[in-house]
Design an enzyme around this catalytic site. Structure first.
Site, PDB file in Angstrom:
ATOM      1  N   GLY A  42       0.826  -1.208   0.000  1.00  0.00           N
ATOM      2  CA  GLY A  42       0.000   0.000   0.000  1.00  0.00           C
ATOM      3  C   GLY A  42       0.853   1.247   0.000  1.00  0.00           C
ATOM      4  N   ARG A 330     -13.930  13.550  14.006  1.00  0.00           N
ATOM      5  CA  ARG A 330     -14.666  12.325  13.707  1.00  0.00           C
ATOM      6  C   ARG A 330     -15.313  11.689  14.935  1.00  0.00           C
ATOM      7  NH1 ARG A 330     -10.485   9.591   9.381  1.00  0.00           N
ATOM      8  NH2 ARG A 330     -11.126  10.978   7.720  1.00  0.00           N
ATOM      9  N   GLU A 425      -0.322   2.421   8.792  1.00  0.00           N
ATOM     10  CA  GLU A 425      -1.363   2.159   9.785  1.00  0.00           C
ATOM     11  C   GLU A 425      -0.992   1.006  10.714  1.00  0.00           C
ATOM     12  OE1 GLU A 425      -5.236   1.514   8.045  1.00  0.00           O
ATOM     13  OE2 GLU A 425      -6.206   1.214   9.981  1.00  0.00           O
TER      14      GLU A 425
END
Lengths: 637, 234, 267
Positions: A42, A330, A425
């Site tokens: 990724g 968020r 991540e």
């Protein structure tokens, strides 16, 4: 174990520069003697593979998809932050750093965050040079938008497909190195174990998903860029294949797992429609820039959205947070949506949804502008729900989206196992308890392009590695371990499908360790998960063989890990007796329902050490120092 | 130019043709030449609707400079050969590219004309051979009344035999279809495309296709309906 | 609703497969096509039959992993949609659905509906990039890019590499895929230096991979989930022809890192 984060000293704006100078260098002629394994292709893994190969290392890149271009980074929509201050609106590296530390609710490492903000500038330059078609102004300059709670416009974007375009940039750079013979790709290959020799990461064991072949790979260093573990919750916005197996097996080999309970819930996803639901679709948070969130004032108001007059609507975010309105972070937006739905004011068939309304924006800016900004998101919404968001408001509901937790790494991105690096991540480092919008892409690329390539050289130059091969007992043992797990899964031959177990686990986690958590609920989940795991190993049904493409077998291995990881998530959440960022413990909130941090006792990163099956892991604490951004109660009023 | 440079140019030319695009370019260029011929040929033939002398004189005029006539014939023949060779090679590639066929395959984006180029092409080729025997070389079996100096009558006698006219008409419909896709496709293959003028190129291709097919069909139609009759003593 | 599926089942390593009939009962119209297959698979597993293998990952239409033919149309009947985003409300109760894998020599079937698309990666590796190593980039705003060019680059760059264009093309051509990448990079000033070589190398690689030729018929753009126009194919043709004319020397291979001898690949 003493956790040494290797944070450089001195003024924060000089730390990375000084540290880079102090890092040992590998002689250019020697680089090609080193083999580096990168797992994941990724933004983090892909950019790291390409850059390491450009430097001259031999890179072996592993990924479970059929092409490196399919990694889940591709699904990021909104954009990537960079403190370029092209808009002249007062942005700066320091401000991005400040916002990120504050947004992370003071649970991240200041030095890492500052470095991230610094590097954000180079990322944009690099991506532009690679041909990433960022949005432009008419004059040809890069366009920006403000995003997810930021009061400056620092987000660069490529329509609603920023992640895709950045990934394709990294992918193209990677393929260039493949052509040059510096990277070897291993498509449809899953890492199933980490091999540690003399305390150092020296290789991995993989399963070829097509042939089922179990194989060992030796290297001088191993890099994991395998993404987050949101799929433990079954329903998440992650790709179906995204999994935690690589980091989990590394954890079981001795790498510490930090802050597993820091999971992020994304406020703007398309609501669930039924039991068969396989994943949740996220729509970029940028929608909140122009959309207004509301629910009916009255409970159980079943009228169509357009029939509810303005006075009978509750624009609850604008009401509660007048200065930030619909752009609150968020976690705040998500928690409010859940609270409203729990009150019984949710909309849609299931009652689990709130409206996101564009009628005002269309009236103000014209349909054309809205189409230009969000066209593809609107199309996506229409194709999934069958409703036209230009005419009726969208329905949205929060969903698990990102995991701030991950393997513990030091300032060099190295885990507690020397030679094992964790990027993107998959590590825990930069976002604290809550990630700001458009920062995930930034971190993945910062780690891969600009941090790891320097720091890994320091390790390689300063370490004398003995020659080893796949015949080393450690490889043999790891291979045997992998075969054992595979065979065990195939042998159970019970009655229930893998998915049915996964769904049940996901519901448990979502219910008790999702948007808000209580000690009581967590204890219940901690009792329930081992039971379910036991049942899984007794009753799961995996058909087919191990020597072929067997998608049930792949899933079963990942779900087996989720059971163990799920337990750790709950344990971490139970241990952290405070609310911060994405971790909201109902017991710890202010009078008006905001997260109540406890800086005195919990200003640390919780790093868990595996102790063996069925034994509670040991908690190590990395104290977090805040020299520049002093902890304050977040307020978005 | 050194030998190495020549060698390189040859290699590059060979590689160009090796690529699928190279072959398509050959088809486009030869197709364009043949298309030009077809249009000119039709304009010439439409003189049949004038006085008989007109077309007969035109036929004589074409043959006044044999070198020019043969040069034109060689270019056309070469174009036909290249067009056919490239198309056969491409068809072979196409078969190789999908060895296992679909059980069900729907077409959702293409015209009938564009999908049938490999059918309309060979039929037109067969027709061209027939047509040459019929009118150019005047093979007796096909043209019992052939008179090299009376093109006008040749046309009329030729088309009074209705099966010949029918074949001719069918072939012209196919030619129209072939051109409808071919003329537009030619531009696309040569890399000429723009949202503003591509729709016009499509319309242009349609107009030419209708003109060529319609104009050519007009002649046998006029003969069959008795509008054109043979003329004696010209 | 209920639908009848006819699915291509092919054992791994077998050269041949066959269509097998399955009944999908109580399908909700809010299900995606893949969720409907998930439910069918769950039932198959419970019955002790091997589930249908199909590729999928993001399930939001961007990763390009999923894709198969539904009733002869790549990604099914709704334009601009991948099968993961195709919802069952577009079908009727009692429909017969024929599901087949992409078919092309360049995309060999691995098992059931799963095919190998690595040929696409090799086309990109042949030249589908801008040779700029990390760290050597000028400021992002140093070279202005007209908005219109950036938009056109983005239109082409939207390609997800799913392979539907190849599957739908009667010649199994990869022209739309390759043209999209060539156009994406050709539209940007950053892509200009390598533009001729890129077109040459990528087009030749297409042939190497045994893809067929483009006949400009437009089946590909009709099924493309990102609705990329065949204008990109014209762009590719243009660049290839031009590069073939103006080329001065044989195309070089991808460059090596500065000051490094060729590493000659790794084991």
């Amino acid at each position: 174990m003493e956790l040494d984060a290797k944070i450089p000293s001195g003024p924060i704006e000089k730390r990375w520069e000084r540290h880079r100078f102090n890092l040992k260098l590998v002689n250019p002629a020697n680089k090609r003697k080193y083999n580096i394994i990168v797992v994941g292709s990724g933004l983090a893994g892909g950019s790291a593979s390409a850059t390491l190969a450009e430097l001259g290392y031999n890179v072996h890149c592993f990924f479970f998809q059929d092409s490196p271009r399919r990694a889940h980074s591709i699904a990021a929509q909104g954009g990537i932050n960079a403190a370029k201050n092209y808009q002249n609106d007062g942005d700066s590296i320091y401000r991005l750093f400040f916002d990120t530390v504050k947004g992370g609710d003071f649970r991240s490492r200041e030095s890492n965050v500052y470095r991230l903000a610094e590097i954000s500038l180079n990322i944009i330059d690099q991506c532009v040079a690679q041909g990433v078609p960022f949005a432009r102004e008419y004059g040809g300059a890069l366009a920006n938008r403000s995003f997810g709670g930021a009061q400056v416009s620092r987000t660069f974007y490529a329509r609603g497909q920023t992640g895709q375009q950045l990934l394709l940039g990294a992918y193209q750079a990677l393929m260039r190195q493949v052509e040059a013979g510096k990277v070897k790709l291993y498509p449809r290959t899953e890492m199933l174990d980490l091999v540690v020799i003399d305390g150092r990461a020296r290789g991995i064991v993989t399963r070829n998903l097509i042939t089922g072949e179990i194989r060992s790979h030796v290297a001088d260093a191993v890099v994991l860029g395998t993404g987050g573990y949101g799929n433990a919750y079954y329903l998440s916005t992650n790709a179906k294949g995204s999994n935690a197996t690589a980091i989990w097996r590394a954890y079981k080999r001795g790498a510490l797992f930090a802050n597993p309970c820091f999971t992020q819930i994304h406020p703007t996803c398309i609501p669930v429609t039924g039991e068969y639901q396989s994943k949740l679709t996220l729509m970029s948070e940028s929608l909140r820039n122009d959309g207004r969130i509301w629910v009916p004032l009255k409970k159980g108001d079943k009228r169509a959205a357009n029939e509810i007059p303005h006075e009978e609507r509750d624009y609850y975010l604008e009401r509660r947070y007048p200065s930030f309105g619909n752009l609150v972070p968020r976690d705040v937006a998500s928690r409010n949506a859940k609270a409203i739905c729990d009150e019984g004011r949710g909309v849609g068939e299931s009652g689990f949804g709130v409206y996101l309304d564009f009628a005002d924006a269309i009236h103000r800016l014209g349909r054309h502008t809205i189409e230009e900004r969000y066209g593809n998101l609107f199309d996506m919404y229409r194709s999934i729900t069958g409703e036209d968001p230009y005419n009726t408001p969208m329905r949205i509901y929060p969903a698990i989206h990102y995991t701030m937790g991950g393997l513990w790494v030091d300032y060099n991105l190295m885990s507690t196992i020397p030679g094992l690096y964790v990027i993107g991540e998959a590590n825990f480092s930069d976002h604290g308890a809550n990630r700001l919008g458009a920062s995930a892409l930034m971190q993945g690329l910062a780690d891969g392009y600009f941090v790891l390539p320097y720091t890994i050289g320091d390790y390689l130059a300063g370490t004398k590695l003995d020659k080893t091969g796949t015949d080393h007992p450690a490889f043999q043992e790891a291979e045997a371990n992998v075969r054992c797990i595979t065979d065990r899964l195939l042998k159970v031959n019970g009655t229930r499908t893998v998915d049915s177990f996964h769904r049940e686990l996901g519901k448990l986690l979502w219910e008790y360790c999702g948007m808000s958590r209580t000690a009581e609920g967590l204890k219940y989940a901690l009792g329930k998960i081992p039971e379910l795991r036991e049942q899984f190993w007794k009753d799961v049904k995996v058909l087919g063989g191990s020597k072929e493409l067997n998608q049930s077998l792949e899933k079963a291995g990942r779900v087996a890990d989720y059971f163990e990881l799920g337990e750790l998530i709950c344990l971490d959440a139970l241990t952290r007796n405070e609310s911060c960022g994405g971790h909201f413990r109902e017991e710890y909130q202010t009078a008006d329902g905001e997260a109540l941090r406890n800086d005195e006792d919990y200003s640390y990163a919780a790093a868990w050490q595996y102790q063996g099956e069925g034994v509670e892991p040991v908690l190590h604490k990395e104290r977090l120092e805040f020299e520049y951004v002093h902890p304050s109660q977040r307020s978005y009023k | 130019m050194s030998a190495i440079a020549v060698d390189l140019k040859v290699k590059q030319g060979f590689r160009f043709y090796e690529s699928t695009i190279g072959k398509k370019v050959v088809m486009a260029v030869t197709g364009f030449i043949l298309f030009g011929f077809v249009v000119g040929h039709l304009i010439g033939n439409l003189q049949v609707f004038g006085p008989p002398e007109k077309i007969n004189n035109y036929a004589v005029m074409l043959r006044t400079v044999p070198a020019a006539l043969w040069a034109a014939r060689i270019v056309l023949l070469l174009s036909v050969v290249l067009h056919i060779v490239a198309s056969i090679q491409l068809t072979k590639l196409k078969w190789d590219a999908r060895p296992v066929k679909y059980q069900i395959k729907e077409n959702v984006g293409s015209t009938y004309a564009s999908r049938t180029m490999m059918w309309s092409g060979p039929i037109i080729a067969a027709f061209v051979i027939y047509h040459l025997l019929h009118f150019t070389f005047g093979w007796r079996v096909l043209s019992p009344h052939f008179d090299q100096h009376n093109v006008y009558n040749n046309i009329i006698y030729g088309f009074q035999f209705w099966p010949a006219s029918l074949f001719y008409i069918v072939a012209m419909v196919l030619l129209g279809m072939h051109l409808y896709h071919g003329v537009w496709s030619m531009f696309q293959t040569l890399g000429v495309s723009h949202p503003r003028y591509t729709p016009w190129l499509r319309r242009l291709a349609l107009a030419f296709a209708l003109f060529v097919a319609g104009g050519n069909i007009l002649i046998p139609a006029a003969v069959l309906t008795g509008y054109l009759k043979p003329v004696m003593g010209v | 609703m209920n639908v009848t599926l006819h699915v291509w089942r092919q054992k791994q390593g077998a050269g041949k497969g066959r269509m097998v009939r399955y009944e999908a009962r109580n399908v909700s119209e809010d299900m995606s096509f893949l969720e409907m297959l998930d439910v069918v698979n769950e039932e198959l597993i419970e019955k002790g039959e091997e589930p249908i293998a199909f590729d999928h990952d993001c399930r939001e239409g961007i990763c390009g992993m999923c894709g198969f033919m539904i009733n002869g149309v790549a990604h099914g009947p709704v334009p601009g949609t991948t099968v993961c985003e195709l919802h069952m409300r577009h079908f009727k109760d009692g429909d017969d659905l024929y599901i087949e894998p992409w078919r092309a020599r360049a995309f060999p079937v691995i098992k059931d509906l799963v095919v190998n698309r690595s040929a696409f990666d090799r086309i990109i590796a042949a030249g589908g990039y801008i040779s700029v190593s990390t760290g050597s980039a000028p400021d992002g705003n140093a070279i202005p890019v007209p908005k219109e060019k950036a938009e056109r680059a983005m239109d082409a760059a939207a390609c997800i590499g799913c392979g539907a264009c190849v599957a739908a093309c009667p010649n199994a051509a990869a022209a739309l895929f390759t043209g999209a990448k060539i156009t994406h990079l050709a539209m940007l000033p950053q892509g200009a230096p390598e533009r001729p070589q890129r077109a040459l190398k990528m087009v030749l690689q297409m042939k190497e991979e045994m893809f067929g030729h483009c006949t400009n018929i437009g089946e590909c753009e009709a099924v493309c989930p990102k609705q990329i126009s065949i204008e990109v194919i014209a762009r590719m043709n243009h660049d290839f022809i031009r590069a073939s004319w103006s080329e001065r020397e044989a195309p070089y291979r991808a460059d090596q890192p500065a000051g490094e001898p060729s590493a000659g690949g790794c084991q």
